[in-house]
Design a protein around this motif. Sequence first.
Motif, mmCIF file in Angstrom:
data_model
loop_
_atom_site.group_PDB
_atom_site.id
_atom_site.type_symbol
_atom_site.label_atom_id
_atom_site.label_comp_id
_atom_site.label_asym_id
_atom_site.label_seq_id
_atom_site.Cartn_x
_atom_site.Cartn_y
_atom_site.Cartn_z
ATOM 1 N N GLY A 107 2.875 46.041 14.224
ATOM 2 C CA GLY A 107 2.823 46.026 12.757
ATOM 3 C C GLY A 107 1.489 45.489 12.277
ATOM 4 O O GLY A 107 0.598 45.173 13.079
ATOM 5 N N PRO A 108 1.333 45.357 10.947
ATOM 6 C CA PRO A 108 0.071 44.846 10.400
ATOM 7 C C PRO A 108 -0.009 43.323 10.516
ATOM 8 O O PRO A 108 0.998 42.644 10.693
ATOM 9 C CB PRO A 108 0.132 45.269 8.925
ATOM 10 N N ILE A 109 -1.210 42.802 10.390
ATOM 11 C CA ILE A 109 -1.431 41.363 10.481
ATOM 12 C C ILE A 109 -0.731 40.630 9.337
ATOM 13 O O ILE A 109 -0.597 41.153 8.229
ATOM 14 C CB ILE A 109 -2.949 41.059 10.516
ATOM 15 N N PHE A 110 -0.272 39.439 9.616
ATOM 16 C CA PHE A 110 0.377 38.543 8.664
ATOM 17 C C PHE A 110 -0.595 38.255 7.497
ATOM 18 O O PHE A 110 -1.750 37.906 7.734
ATOM 19 C CB PHE A 110 0.724 37.275 9.443
ATOM 20 N N PRO A 111 -0.169 38.404 6.223
ATOM 21 C CA PRO A 111 -1.073 38.184 5.071
ATOM 22 C C PRO A 111 -1.801 36.832 5.087
ATOM 23 O O PRO A 111 -2.893 36.711 4.524
ATOM 24 C CB PRO A 111 -0.129 38.288 3.860
ATOM 25 N N TYR A 112 -1.226 35.828 5.712
ATOM 26 C CA TYR A 112 -1.870 34.513 5.842
ATOM 27 C C TYR A 112 -3.318 34.664 6.305
ATOM 28 O O TYR A 112 -4.223 34.006 5.793
ATOM 29 C CB TYR A 112 -1.066 33.673 6.852
ATOM 30 N N TYR A 113 -3.557 35.550 7.289
ATOM 31 C CA TYR A 113 -4.891 35.696 7.883
ATOM 32 C C TYR A 113 -5.844 36.454 6.959
ATOM 33 O O TYR A 113 -7.051 36.211 6.991
ATOM 34 C CB TYR A 113 -4.791 36.379 9.253
ATOM 35 N N SER A 114 -5.303 37.354 6.168
ATOM 36 C CA SER A 114 -6.143 38.047 5.185
ATOM 37 C C SER A 114 -6.594 37.061 4.113
ATOM 38 O O SER A 114 -7.757 37.041 3.699
ATOM 39 C CB SER A 114 -5.368 39.202 4.537
ATOM 40 N N GLN A 115 -5.647 36.223 3.656
ATOM 41 C CA GLN A 115 -5.954 35.266 2.591
ATOM 42 C C GLN A 115 -6.883 34.149 3.077
ATOM 43 O O GLN A 115 -7.797 33.729 2.372
ATOM 44 C CB GLN A 115 -4.644 34.661 2.056
ATOM 45 N N ARG A 116 -6.664 33.669 4.304
ATOM 46 C CA ARG A 116 -7.443 32.509 4.782
ATOM 47 C C ARG A 116 -8.778 32.905 5.415
ATOM 48 O O ARG A 116 -9.772 32.208 5.253
ATOM 49 C CB ARG A 116 -6.602 31.709 5.782
ATOM 50 N N TYR A 117 -8.780 34.031 6.144
ATOM 51 C CA TYR A 117 -9.982 34.373 6.914
ATOM 52 C C TYR A 117 -10.624 35.695 6.502
ATOM 53 O O TYR A 117 -11.722 36.007 6.960
ATOM 54 C CB TYR A 117 -9.652 34.424 8.410
ATOM 55 N N GLY A 118 -9.930 36.498 5.701
ATOM 56 C CA GLY A 118 -10.520 37.757 5.259
ATOM 57 C C GLY A 118 -10.265 38.944 6.165
ATOM 58 O O GLY A 118 -10.973 39.952 6.107
ATOM 59 N N PHE A 119 -9.239 38.867 7.033
ATOM 60 C CA PHE A 119 -8.848 40.047 7.816
ATOM 61 C C PHE A 119 -8.423 41.170 6.873
ATOM 62 O O PHE A 119 -7.830 40.919 5.816
ATOM 63 C CB PHE A 119 -7.657 39.716 8.721
ATOM 64 N N SER A 120 -8.685 42.418 7.270
ATOM 65 C CA SER A 120 -8.168 43.561 6.524
ATOM 66 C C SER A 120 -6.641 43.590 6.631
ATOM 67 O O SER A 120 -6.104 43.389 7.727
ATOM 68 C CB SER A 120 -8.731 44.864 7.090
ATOM 69 N N PRO A 121 -5.924 43.841 5.543
ATOM 70 C CA PRO A 121 -4.454 43.936 5.623
ATOM 71 C C PRO A 121 -3.991 45.063 6.550
ATOM 72 O O PRO A 121 -2.844 45.080 6.989
ATOM 73 C CB PRO A 121 -4.024 44.218 4.174
ATOM 74 N N ASP A 122 -4.899 46.020 6.851
ATOM 75 C CA ASP A 122 -4.552 47.145 7.731
ATOM 76 C C ASP A 122 -4.754 46.821 9.214
ATOM 77 O O ASP A 122 -4.473 47.669 10.069
ATOM 78 C CB ASP A 122 -5.411 48.372 7.388
ATOM 79 N N CYS A 123 -5.264 45.634 9.537
ATOM 80 C CA CYS A 123 -5.481 45.267 10.941
ATOM 81 C C CYS A 123 -4.149 45.294 11.688
ATOM 82 O O CYS A 123 -3.159 44.698 11.255
ATOM 83 C CB CYS A 123 -6.105 43.875 11.013
ATOM 84 N N LYS A 124 -4.121 46.009 12.803
ATOM 85 C CA LYS A 124 -2.878 46.194 13.575
ATOM 86 C C LYS A 124 -2.746 45.130 14.666
ATOM 87 O O LYS A 124 -3.732 44.767 15.304
ATOM 88 C CB LYS A 124 -2.861 47.582 14.232
ATOM 89 N N ILE A 125 -1.505 44.691 14.869
ATOM 90 C CA ILE A 125 -1.216 43.778 15.982
ATOM 91 C C ILE A 125 -0.554 44.600 17.092
ATOM 92 O O ILE A 125 0.500 45.209 16.876
ATOM 93 C CB ILE A 125 -0.274 42.629 15.553
ATOM 94 N N VAL A 126 -1.194 44.635 18.247
ATOM 95 C CA VAL A 126 -0.654 45.333 19.415
ATOM 96 C C VAL A 126 0.033 44.283 20.293
ATOM 97 O O VAL A 126 -0.428 43.148 20.393
ATOM 98 C CB VAL A 126 -1.777 46.052 20.195
ATOM 99 N N ALA A 127 1.164 44.647 20.907
ATOM 100 C CA ALA A 127 1.924 43.696 21.722
ATOM 101 C C ALA A 127 1.002 42.943 22.685
ATOM 102 O O ALA A 127 0.131 43.540 23.310
ATOM 103 C CB ALA A 127 3.017 44.421 22.496
#
Length: 413
Positions: free
Chosen positions: A237-257
Amino acid sequence: LKVIAIDEQLRVIYEDNVRFDKDLPEFKTQGGVCIHSDRLTVTSPVLMWVKALDMILEKMRSSGFNFSQVRALSGAGQQHGSVYWKKGSIQILRNASSELPLHQSLKGCFSVSNSPIWMDSSTASQCRVLEKAVGGAQLLASVTGSRAYERFTGNQIAKIYSQNPEVYKQTERISLVSSFAASLFLGTYAPIDYSDGSGMNLLQIWEKAWSKSCLDACAPGLEERLGCPVPSHSVLGPIFPYYSQRYGFSPDCKIVAFTGDNPASLAGMRLQEGDIAISLGTSDTLFLWIQEPTPALEGHIFCNPVDSQTYMALLCFKNGSLMRERIRDDCASGSWDEFSKALSSTLAGNNGNLGFYFDVMEITPEAVGIHRFNRDNQKVSSFPKEVEIRALIEGQFMAKRIHAEKLGYKVCK
Protein backbone atom coordinates in the motif's frame (compact mmCIF):
# COMPACT_ATOMS: atom_id res chain seq x y z
CA LEU A 1 20.14 0.34 11.11
CA LYS A 2 21.23 1.07 7.55
CA VAL A 3 19.60 3.02 4.73
CA ILE A 4 20.49 3.06 1.06
CA ALA A 5 18.77 4.98 -1.76
CA ILE A 6 19.26 4.00 -5.40
CA ASP A 7 18.07 5.51 -8.67
CA GLU A 8 16.52 3.71 -11.64
CA GLN A 9 19.98 2.67 -12.87
CA LEU A 10 20.66 1.08 -9.45
CA ARG A 11 23.29 3.74 -8.69
CA VAL A 12 23.68 4.50 -5.00
CA ILE A 13 22.70 8.12 -4.32
CA TYR A 14 22.56 8.06 -0.52
CA GLU A 15 23.86 5.81 2.24
CA ASP A 16 23.94 6.13 6.02
CA ASN A 17 23.58 4.18 9.25
CA VAL A 18 22.80 4.40 12.95
CA ARG A 19 24.94 2.34 15.35
CA PHE A 20 22.85 1.19 18.27
CA ASP A 21 25.59 1.04 20.92
CA LYS A 22 27.26 4.35 20.03
CA ASP A 23 24.32 6.47 18.83
CA LEU A 24 21.70 5.17 21.30
CA PRO A 25 23.74 4.50 24.46
CA GLU A 26 20.69 4.91 26.70
CA PHE A 27 19.55 1.40 25.71
CA LYS A 28 22.79 -0.09 27.09
CA THR A 29 23.22 -2.71 24.34
CA GLN A 30 26.41 -4.45 23.27
CA GLY A 31 26.42 -5.20 19.56
CA GLY A 32 22.80 -4.01 19.52
CA VAL A 33 21.68 -6.74 21.92
CA CYS A 34 21.23 -7.53 25.62
CA ILE A 35 22.57 -10.89 26.80
CA HIS A 36 20.69 -11.93 29.94
CA SER A 37 22.16 -13.52 33.06
CA ASP A 38 21.29 -17.07 31.94
CA ARG A 39 23.54 -16.50 28.86
CA LEU A 40 20.79 -18.14 26.77
CA THR A 41 18.24 -15.33 26.54
CA VAL A 42 19.22 -12.59 24.07
CA THR A 43 16.96 -9.64 23.29
CA SER A 44 16.90 -6.16 21.76
CA PRO A 45 14.78 -3.21 22.98
CA VAL A 46 11.92 -2.60 20.52
CA LEU A 47 11.94 1.15 21.15
CA MET A 48 15.64 1.26 20.25
CA TRP A 49 14.74 0.13 16.73
CA VAL A 50 11.97 2.76 16.47
CA LYS A 51 14.24 5.52 17.80
CA ALA A 52 16.96 4.46 15.35
CA LEU A 53 14.46 4.88 12.50
CA ASP A 54 13.55 8.37 13.75
CA MET A 55 17.25 9.20 14.00
CA ILE A 56 18.20 8.02 10.51
CA LEU A 57 15.32 9.90 8.88
CA GLU A 58 16.31 13.07 10.77
CA LYS A 59 19.90 12.62 9.55
CA MET A 60 18.61 12.30 5.97
CA ARG A 61 16.43 15.39 6.32
CA SER A 62 19.27 17.51 7.74
CA SER A 63 21.52 16.40 4.87
CA GLY A 64 18.98 17.77 2.37
CA PHE A 65 17.76 14.39 1.08
CA ASN A 66 14.73 14.86 -1.20
CA PHE A 67 12.11 12.44 0.19
CA SER A 68 9.52 13.53 -2.40
CA GLN A 69 11.44 11.66 -5.11
CA VAL A 70 11.15 8.28 -3.37
CA ARG A 71 8.83 6.08 -5.45
CA ALA A 72 8.95 2.93 -3.32
CA LEU A 73 10.67 1.56 -0.28
CA SER A 74 11.28 -1.86 1.16
CA GLY A 75 13.60 -3.40 3.69
CA ALA A 76 15.17 -6.41 5.34
CA GLY A 77 15.26 -7.31 9.02
CA GLN A 78 17.21 -9.91 10.97
CA GLN A 79 15.42 -13.24 10.65
CA HIS A 80 13.82 -14.88 13.70
CA GLY A 81 13.34 -11.74 15.83
CA SER A 82 9.75 -10.99 16.93
CA VAL A 83 7.76 -7.97 18.16
CA TYR A 84 4.64 -8.08 20.34
CA TRP A 85 2.08 -5.29 19.89
CA LYS A 86 -0.17 -4.55 22.87
CA LYS A 87 -3.97 -4.38 22.44
CA GLY A 88 -5.00 -0.95 21.13
CA SER A 89 -1.61 -0.26 19.50
CA ILE A 90 -3.03 -0.08 15.99
CA GLN A 91 -5.07 3.01 16.93
CA ILE A 92 -2.04 4.68 18.52
CA LEU A 93 0.04 3.98 15.40
CA ARG A 94 -2.65 5.30 13.05
CA ASN A 95 -3.09 8.46 15.12
CA ALA A 96 0.63 9.19 15.62
CA SER A 97 1.22 12.95 15.43
CA SER A 98 3.70 14.07 12.78
CA GLU A 99 4.84 16.72 15.29
CA LEU A 100 6.47 13.98 17.37
CA PRO A 101 9.18 11.42 16.61
CA LEU A 102 7.53 8.02 16.27
CA HIS A 103 9.23 6.45 19.31
CA GLN A 104 7.48 8.94 21.59
CA SER A 105 4.03 7.98 20.26
CA LEU A 106 4.72 4.23 20.42
CA LYS A 107 6.47 3.94 23.80
CA GLY A 108 3.48 2.17 25.44
CA CYS A 109 2.62 -0.06 22.47
CA PHE A 110 4.56 -3.25 23.17
CA SER A 111 3.48 -6.01 25.54
CA VAL A 112 7.06 -7.36 25.42
CA SER A 113 9.50 -4.45 25.58
CA ASN A 114 12.59 -6.54 24.75
CA SER A 115 12.27 -8.59 21.57
CA PRO A 116 13.72 -12.11 21.42
CA ILE A 117 16.19 -12.22 18.51
CA TRP A 118 18.13 -14.71 16.37
CA MET A 119 20.84 -15.21 19.01
CA ASP A 120 18.39 -16.45 21.66
CA SER A 121 18.76 -20.11 22.63
CA SER A 122 16.47 -20.32 25.65
CA THR A 123 13.62 -22.39 24.18
CA ALA A 124 14.96 -25.96 24.13
CA SER A 125 11.93 -27.35 25.99
CA GLN A 126 9.49 -25.59 23.62
CA CYS A 127 11.35 -27.09 20.63
CA ARG A 128 10.91 -30.59 22.04
CA VAL A 129 7.19 -30.00 22.63
CA LEU A 130 6.69 -28.71 19.07
CA GLU A 131 8.51 -31.63 17.43
CA LYS A 132 6.57 -34.12 19.55
CA ALA A 133 3.24 -32.44 18.73
CA VAL A 134 3.71 -32.80 14.96
CA GLY A 135 5.24 -36.28 14.95
CA GLY A 136 8.97 -35.70 15.13
CA ALA A 137 11.78 -33.48 13.89
CA GLN A 138 11.81 -34.78 10.30
CA LEU A 139 8.04 -34.35 9.93
CA LEU A 140 8.31 -30.78 11.23
CA ALA A 141 11.09 -30.12 8.69
CA SER A 142 8.96 -31.63 5.91
CA VAL A 143 6.10 -29.23 6.75
CA THR A 144 7.93 -26.01 7.75
CA GLY A 145 11.32 -26.42 6.06
CA SER A 146 13.32 -26.82 9.29
CA ARG A 147 13.35 -28.95 12.40
CA ALA A 148 12.63 -27.01 15.62
CA TYR A 149 15.25 -24.34 16.27
CA GLU A 150 15.48 -22.41 19.53
CA ARG A 151 15.64 -19.01 17.82
CA PHE A 152 12.64 -19.69 15.56
CA THR A 153 9.59 -17.55 16.31
CA GLY A 154 7.05 -20.28 17.05
CA ASN A 155 9.17 -21.55 19.92
CA GLN A 156 9.76 -18.01 21.21
CA ILE A 157 6.00 -17.37 21.20
CA ALA A 158 5.42 -20.67 23.03
CA LYS A 159 7.91 -19.59 25.74
CA ILE A 160 6.22 -16.21 26.21
CA TYR A 161 2.78 -17.86 26.39
CA SER A 162 3.91 -20.49 28.93
CA GLN A 163 5.83 -18.06 31.15
CA ASN A 164 3.58 -14.98 30.82
CA PRO A 165 0.08 -15.98 29.68
CA GLU A 166 -1.21 -12.54 30.72
CA VAL A 167 1.35 -10.80 28.50
CA TYR A 168 0.35 -13.05 25.60
CA LYS A 169 -3.32 -12.27 26.27
CA GLN A 170 -2.56 -8.53 26.05
CA THR A 171 -0.88 -9.02 22.65
CA GLU A 172 -3.05 -8.25 19.60
CA ARG A 173 -0.41 -8.76 16.89
CA ILE A 174 2.94 -10.50 16.57
CA SER A 175 5.32 -9.20 13.90
CA LEU A 176 8.69 -10.37 12.70
CA VAL A 177 11.38 -7.68 12.76
CA SER A 178 10.84 -7.23 9.00
CA SER A 179 7.05 -6.90 9.11
CA PHE A 180 7.36 -4.70 12.22
CA ALA A 181 9.55 -2.22 10.29
CA ALA A 182 7.13 -2.35 7.33
CA SER A 183 4.25 -1.63 9.74
CA LEU A 184 5.94 1.59 10.88
CA PHE A 185 5.99 2.84 7.27
CA LEU A 186 2.53 1.53 6.45
CA GLY A 187 0.74 2.92 9.52
CA THR A 188 -1.04 -0.39 10.01
CA TYR A 189 0.03 -3.96 10.73
CA ALA A 190 2.01 -5.23 7.75
CA PRO A 191 1.67 -8.94 6.87
CA ILE A 192 4.53 -11.39 7.29
CA ASP A 193 6.04 -12.40 3.93
CA TYR A 194 6.43 -16.04 2.88
CA SER A 195 10.24 -16.01 2.96
CA ASP A 196 10.77 -14.53 6.40
CA GLY A 197 7.75 -16.50 7.62
CA SER A 198 9.60 -19.69 6.64
CA GLY A 199 11.96 -19.08 9.57
CA MET A 200 9.28 -19.51 12.25
CA ASN A 201 8.57 -23.29 12.39
CA LEU A 202 4.95 -22.27 11.74
CA LEU A 203 4.48 -21.82 7.97
CA GLN A 204 3.68 -24.71 5.64
CA ILE A 205 6.22 -23.95 2.94
CA TRP A 206 4.34 -25.89 0.26
CA GLU A 207 0.86 -24.44 0.85
CA LYS A 208 2.12 -20.97 1.97
CA ALA A 209 -0.28 -21.04 4.91
CA TRP A 210 0.09 -21.40 8.68
CA SER A 211 0.21 -24.97 9.96
CA LYS A 212 -2.68 -25.49 12.37
CA SER A 213 -0.88 -28.24 14.29
CA CYS A 214 2.20 -26.04 14.75
CA LEU A 215 0.13 -23.03 15.83
CA ASP A 216 -1.84 -25.14 18.31
CA ALA A 217 1.38 -26.55 19.80
CA CYS A 218 2.70 -23.04 20.48
CA ALA A 219 -0.17 -20.91 21.80
CA PRO A 220 -3.96 -20.44 21.51
CA GLY A 221 -5.41 -17.83 19.15
CA LEU A 222 -2.12 -17.52 17.33
CA GLU A 223 -3.40 -17.35 13.75
CA GLU A 224 -5.32 -14.11 14.35
CA ARG A 225 -2.23 -12.59 15.99
CA LEU A 226 -0.06 -13.39 12.94
CA GLY A 227 -2.38 -12.32 10.09
CA CYS A 228 -2.25 -13.81 6.58
CA PRO A 229 1.20 -14.25 5.00
CA VAL A 230 1.88 -12.73 1.56
CA PRO A 231 4.43 -13.12 -1.28
CA SER A 232 7.69 -11.32 -0.50
CA HIS A 233 7.38 -8.92 -3.44
CA SER A 234 3.82 -7.78 -2.59
CA VAL A 235 3.04 -4.07 -2.76
CA LEU A 236 1.34 -3.51 0.60
CA GLY A 237 0.00 0.00 0.00
CA PRO A 238 0.98 3.68 0.07
CA ILE A 239 3.20 5.23 2.74
CA PHE A 240 1.62 6.30 6.04
CA PRO A 241 0.65 10.06 5.84
CA TYR A 242 2.81 10.70 8.94
CA TYR A 243 5.92 10.49 6.70
CA SER A 244 4.52 12.82 4.07
CA GLN A 245 3.66 15.41 6.72
CA ARG A 246 6.91 15.10 8.71
CA TYR A 247 9.51 14.39 6.03
CA GLY A 248 7.89 15.27 2.69
CA PHE A 249 7.49 11.78 1.19
CA SER A 250 5.15 11.66 -1.81
CA PRO A 251 1.75 10.23 -0.76
CA ASP A 252 2.11 7.88 -3.78
CA CYS A 253 5.30 6.25 -2.40
CA LYS A 254 4.66 2.48 -2.30
CA ILE A 255 5.61 0.17 0.56
CA VAL A 256 6.78 -3.24 -0.69
CA ALA A 257 6.75 -6.16 1.79
CA PHE A 258 9.89 -6.33 3.91
CA THR A 259 11.66 -9.69 4.26
CA GLY A 260 14.38 -11.41 6.30
CA ASP A 261 18.08 -10.72 5.89
CA ASN A 262 18.85 -14.17 4.47
CA PRO A 263 16.15 -14.09 1.73
CA ALA A 264 17.16 -10.49 0.99
CA SER A 265 20.73 -11.72 0.34
CA LEU A 266 19.46 -14.17 -2.29
CA ALA A 267 17.41 -11.41 -3.94
CA GLY A 268 20.17 -8.79 -3.64
CA MET A 269 22.80 -11.06 -5.21
CA ARG A 270 20.36 -11.82 -8.05
CA LEU A 271 20.82 -15.57 -7.71
CA GLN A 272 19.03 -17.74 -10.23
CA GLU A 273 18.29 -21.44 -10.36
CA GLY A 274 21.51 -23.45 -10.16
CA ASP A 275 23.47 -20.58 -8.59
CA ILE A 276 25.09 -21.06 -5.21
CA ALA A 277 26.41 -18.32 -2.89
CA ILE A 278 28.76 -18.79 0.03
CA SER A 279 29.43 -16.17 2.68
CA LEU A 280 32.77 -16.82 4.39
CA GLY A 281 32.34 -15.29 7.84
CA THR A 282 32.80 -16.20 11.48
CA SER A 283 30.18 -18.77 10.54
CA ASP A 284 30.03 -19.77 6.87
CA THR A 285 26.62 -19.50 5.24
CA LEU A 286 25.60 -21.16 2.01
CA PHE A 287 22.40 -20.31 0.19
CA LEU A 288 20.95 -21.33 -3.15
CA TRP A 289 17.87 -21.30 -5.36
CA ILE A 290 16.18 -24.70 -5.83
CA GLN A 291 13.05 -26.03 -7.56
CA GLU A 292 12.54 -29.31 -5.72
CA PRO A 293 13.77 -29.11 -2.13
CA THR A 294 14.09 -32.07 0.19
CA PRO A 295 13.88 -30.67 3.75
CA ALA A 296 16.27 -32.40 6.14
CA LEU A 297 17.25 -32.30 9.81
CA GLU A 298 20.21 -30.10 8.87
CA GLY A 299 19.80 -26.76 7.12
CA HIS A 300 16.72 -24.77 6.22
CA ILE A 301 14.32 -24.50 3.30
CA PHE A 302 12.67 -21.09 2.87
CA CYS A 303 10.16 -19.87 0.30
CA ASN A 304 12.05 -18.00 -2.43
CA PRO A 305 11.59 -14.20 -2.08
CA VAL A 306 11.83 -13.59 -5.83
CA ASP A 307 9.69 -16.47 -7.14
CA SER A 308 7.01 -17.79 -4.77
CA GLN A 309 6.82 -21.12 -6.65
CA THR A 310 10.45 -22.00 -5.92
CA TYR A 311 12.59 -22.24 -2.79
CA MET A 312 15.87 -21.21 -1.27
CA ALA A 313 18.02 -23.46 0.87
CA LEU A 314 20.27 -22.17 3.60
CA LEU A 315 23.02 -23.97 5.47
CA CYS A 316 25.05 -22.55 8.33
CA PHE A 317 28.50 -23.88 9.31
CA LYS A 318 29.77 -22.65 12.68
CA ASN A 319 33.46 -23.52 12.07
CA GLY A 320 34.13 -20.87 9.46
CA SER A 321 36.76 -18.14 9.40
CA LEU A 322 37.86 -18.69 13.02
CA MET A 323 38.83 -22.27 12.08
CA ARG A 324 40.69 -21.07 8.97
CA GLU A 325 42.50 -18.41 11.01
CA ARG A 326 43.58 -20.99 13.61
CA ILE A 327 45.09 -23.27 10.92
CA ARG A 328 46.70 -20.20 9.28
CA ASP A 329 48.33 -19.34 12.64
CA ASP A 330 49.45 -22.94 13.27
CA CYS A 331 50.65 -23.77 9.75
CA ALA A 332 51.46 -20.47 8.02
CA SER A 333 52.93 -18.20 10.73
CA GLY A 334 49.70 -16.20 10.82
CA SER A 335 50.19 -15.05 7.20
CA TRP A 336 47.49 -15.37 4.54
CA ASP A 337 50.21 -15.04 1.85
CA GLU A 338 52.03 -18.07 3.27
CA PHE A 339 48.71 -19.88 3.62
CA SER A 340 47.92 -19.23 -0.07
CA LYS A 341 51.36 -20.35 -1.23
CA ALA A 342 51.02 -23.59 0.76
CA LEU A 343 47.60 -24.18 -0.75
CA SER A 344 48.94 -23.61 -4.27
CA SER A 345 51.84 -26.00 -3.68
CA THR A 346 49.52 -29.00 -3.28
CA LEU A 347 47.40 -30.69 -5.92
CA ALA A 348 43.61 -30.62 -6.01
CA GLY A 349 42.43 -33.75 -4.25
CA ASN A 350 45.35 -33.53 -1.80
CA ASN A 351 46.64 -36.98 -2.91
CA GLY A 352 43.68 -38.54 -1.13
CA ASN A 353 44.35 -36.89 2.24
CA LEU A 354 41.16 -35.62 3.82
CA GLY A 355 40.36 -33.66 6.99
CA PHE A 356 37.34 -32.42 8.94
CA TYR A 357 38.02 -29.53 11.28
CA PHE A 358 35.62 -28.55 14.09
CA ASP A 359 37.13 -26.55 16.96
CA VAL A 360 33.61 -25.96 18.30
CA MET A 361 30.50 -28.14 18.03
CA GLU A 362 29.37 -27.87 14.40
CA ILE A 363 25.76 -27.21 13.35
CA THR A 364 25.97 -29.06 10.04
CA PRO A 365 26.60 -31.87 11.01
CA GLU A 366 26.69 -32.07 14.81
CA ALA A 367 30.36 -32.99 15.26
CA VAL A 368 33.41 -31.70 17.09
CA GLY A 369 37.16 -32.33 16.94
CA ILE A 370 39.81 -32.66 14.23
CA HIS A 371 39.54 -35.81 12.08
CA ARG A 372 42.30 -36.60 9.53
CA PHE A 373 42.36 -39.50 7.05
CA ASN A 374 45.16 -40.52 4.68
CA ARG A 375 44.77 -41.84 1.12
CA ASP A 376 44.16 -45.37 2.48
CA ASN A 377 41.25 -44.05 4.60
CA GLN A 378 43.21 -44.61 7.81
CA LYS A 379 42.86 -42.10 10.63
CA VAL A 380 46.09 -40.20 11.30
CA SER A 381 47.09 -37.75 14.03
CA SER A 382 48.78 -35.10 11.88
CA PHE A 383 49.51 -33.85 8.35
CA PRO A 384 52.45 -31.87 6.95
CA LYS A 385 51.58 -28.16 7.06
CA GLU A 386 50.74 -27.72 3.37
CA VAL A 387 48.64 -30.92 3.38
CA GLU A 388 46.83 -29.66 6.50
CA ILE A 389 45.93 -26.37 4.80
CA ARG A 390 44.53 -28.04 1.68
CA ALA A 391 42.70 -30.66 3.77
CA LEU A 392 40.99 -27.86 5.71
CA ILE A 393 39.86 -25.92 2.62
CA GLU A 394 38.80 -28.97 0.59
CA GLY A 395 37.05 -30.54 3.59
CA GLN A 396 35.05 -27.38 4.29
CA PHE A 397 33.94 -26.96 0.68
CA MET A 398 33.21 -30.64 0.16
CA ALA A 399 30.96 -30.59 3.24
CA LYS A 400 29.09 -27.58 1.82
CA ARG A 401 28.45 -29.37 -1.48
CA ILE A 402 27.39 -32.67 0.17
CA HIS A 403 24.88 -30.97 2.49
CA ALA A 404 23.56 -28.76 -0.34
CA GLU A 405 22.92 -31.88 -2.45
CA LYS A 406 21.07 -33.46 0.49
CA LEU A 407 18.67 -30.48 0.46
CA GLY A 408 17.96 -30.87 -3.27
CA TYR A 409 20.76 -28.92 -4.95
CA LYS A 410 21.77 -30.45 -8.31
CA VAL A 411 25.29 -29.82 -9.59
CA CYS A 412 25.01 -28.94 -13.29
CA LYS A 413 27.44 -30.91 -15.45
